[in-house]
Write a protein that holds these residues in place. Structure first.
Motif, mmCIF file in Angstrom:
data_model
loop_
_atom_site.group_PDB
_atom_site.id
_atom_site.type_symbol
_atom_site.label_atom_id
_atom_site.label_comp_id
_atom_site.label_asym_id
_atom_site.label_seq_id
_atom_site.Cartn_x
_atom_site.Cartn_y
_atom_site.Cartn_z
ATOM 1 N N UNK A 297 0.788 -1.254 -0.095
ATOM 2 C CA UNK A 297 0.094 -0.109 -0.193
ATOM 3 C C UNK A 297 0.896 1.234 0.005
ATOM 4 N N UNK A 298 2.080 1.373 -0.687
ATOM 5 C CA UNK A 298 2.802 2.530 -0.874
ATOM 6 C C UNK A 298 3.795 2.543 -0.002
ATOM 7 N N UNK A 299 3.998 1.923 1.325
ATOM 8 C CA UNK A 299 4.776 1.736 2.263
ATOM 9 C C UNK A 299 5.738 0.728 2.324
ATOM 10 N N UNK A 300 6.992 1.039 2.314
ATOM 11 C CA UNK A 300 8.124 0.145 2.074
ATOM 12 C C UNK A 300 8.268 -0.761 3.190
ATOM 13 N N UNK A 301 8.275 -2.152 2.855
ATOM 14 C CA UNK A 301 8.380 -3.322 3.745
ATOM 15 C C UNK A 301 9.645 -4.139 3.514
#
Length: 471
Positions: A297-301
């Motif tokens: 969802x657009x957040x780096x993991x």
């Protein structure tokens, strides 16, 4: 039992539940209650009948012998519900003592009872008839039938006991069978036991064995569809890889510095892949090359090897797994495994400036994309067909990526490495004869005819990279 009097007596013969009392004197009687007993007494003194069975009272004349017969329970007609379920099973008599008035009984109470003569005592014998009851014969099979029906109903109630459970997609589901075939359906292939798969397939046609096929994309980029047709896709832009009602997978193709400097072409490679749609609860997972990120969802993991969740998917990042393009094995392996709902999985090999990917899934109704329509016919998924259907890129309102990139159709012809001179002349003749399809370039037609990937060989890009690195 039967008694008679010494003066103008009235006699009666009782039924099994009838009490008869007869005493001398003129007959004068009244009927009391619904019972069958009879009470007859001589002389003027008034008298009363005894016991729960109403009787007939007759009086007149001087007193004579007295006796009392009490029936403990009446006949079936007076017993209501008991008589409906039971019937007489015989009777027996017991004796007891009862006060009947001064000088009217045959006994007198002293330290012990002794006979003092009829009419001289104050206590007399009372005969009590006790009745035994038994089930009516028809009631036994009726009771068995009712018990069977009740048992069956209880079995059905227990069998249909409803239990609330949660599915993988957060929906409340109920079950009335040993296995809830909706719970975990989105991950049935990996999450269900063999027993549950067998039961749900047999009873609800869910979790049945399905054929899983792969679409693979590698290099600049070469594509083998679900139906095993092969093509090249050199264009730059955002394109549909898989487009189905609930599943959306898109790829971003860009020309890299390597292809511009070393291959001297404007051919693209896949630099990012993104998956989303209703089957993932509208979450999005994006995997970019080593120049980019792994995002939920657009957040780096997962900035390093490990595992993470995104919606109903599990993302695992490690160096394990077969490579899509074995020609890239000389570089460190950076592999992203994505276990998605609905038996969909993806493996992405991250390289310095591009990615390779394999998408594994079963057929979906209405499915299409540059991975093909998955209808078992490779002939309608050739390069010309897929460029014609999807060569114009993804519409802006359907785009999963944050912002679109411009669409560019390649113009450069394949190098001699890609298309040796002996093939190039034949490829040019074929492609000149082909009608120009929207989104399908002459260069891509040439690539489809003579590129080595069409024979299942490693990509030219990988070979040239390896040569350049002296390996």
């Amino acid at each position: 039992m039967y008694w008679s009097s010494s003066s103008r007596g009235v006699a009666a013969t009782p039924s099994p539940v009838t009490t008869t009392f007869v005493q001398g004197g003129p007959a004068l009687g009244t009927r009391l209650g619904p019972g069958a007993g009879t009470f007859v007494q001589g002389g003027p003194p008034s008298a009363t009948g005894f016991g729960p069975v109403a009787g007939t009272f007759v009086q007149g004349g001087p007193p004579a012998a007295t006796s009392t017969h009490v029936v403990q329970s009446g006949d079936a007609g007076g017993m209501g519900c008991m008589a409906a379920c039971f019937e007489p099973a015989g009777s027996y008599d017991t004796e007891d003592w009862q006060y009947v008035g001064s000088n009217r009984g045959a006994y007198e109470k002293v330290e012990s009872l002794e006979f003092v003569g009829q009419g001289r005592g104050s206590i007399d014998k009372v005969v009590i008839t006790n009745r035994d009851w038994r089930y009516r014969q028809l009631l036994i099979p009726f009771s068995c039938l009712m018990l069977t029906i009740i048992g069956l109903l209880l079995f059905l109630i227990i069998r249909n006991q409803r239990t609330v459970v949660w599915s993988d997609e957060g929906d409340v589901t109920v079950t009335s069978v040993p296995f809830d075939c909706d719970a975990g359906l989105s991950n049935w292939l990996r999450g269900w036991s063999e027993a549950k798969k067998s039961f749900c397939c047999r009873t609800q046609q869910k979790g049945c064995p399905v054929e899983l096929k792969e679409c693979v994309l590698w290099g600049d980029p070469h594509i083998k569809t679900f139906d095993t047709s092969r093509l090249v896709f050199y264009s730059t832009g955002d394109f549909w890889l898989v487009k189905a009602p609930r599943i959306s997978i898109q790829g971003r193709f860009q020309a890299t510095d390597w292809t511009k400097k070393n291959d001297k072409t404007d051919y693209s490679s896949m630099t990012s892949i993104i998956v989303g749609g209703a089957f993932l609860g509208q979450h999005k997972i994006e995997v970019q090359s080593m120049l980019g990120k792994i995002m939920c969802d657009g957040v780096e993991v997962l900035t390093a090897f490990g595992s993470s969740q995104c919606g109903g998917a599990t993302i695992t990042y490690n160096d394990v797994g077969a490579l899509v393009d074995q020609a890239m094995a000389f570089l460190p392996h950076k592999v992203v495994h994505i276990a998605l709902p609905n038996e969909v999985s993806m493996q992405v090999n991250r390289w310095p400036n591009f990615i390779n990917a394999a998408i594994k899934m079963s057929k979906r109704p209405g499915q299409d994309g540059i991975c093909g329509n998955y209808n078992g016919d490779a002939n309608d998924d050739m390069g010309k067909d897929l460029h014609q259907r999807f060569g114009q890129g993804v519409n802006k309102d359907e785009l999963l990526f944050g912002a679109p990139i411009p669409l560019l159709i390649p113009k450069a012809l394949p190098s001699d490495k890609r298309c040796p001179p002996d093939r190039k002349q034949r490829a040019e003749a074929i492609c000149h004869a082909e009608e120009t399809a929207a989104g399908w370039s002459f260069a891509e037609c040439m690539g489809d005819v003579c590129d080595a990937h069409t024979a299942g060989q490693p990509s030219i890009q990988a070979q040239e990279m390896r040569e350049q690195m002296g390996q």
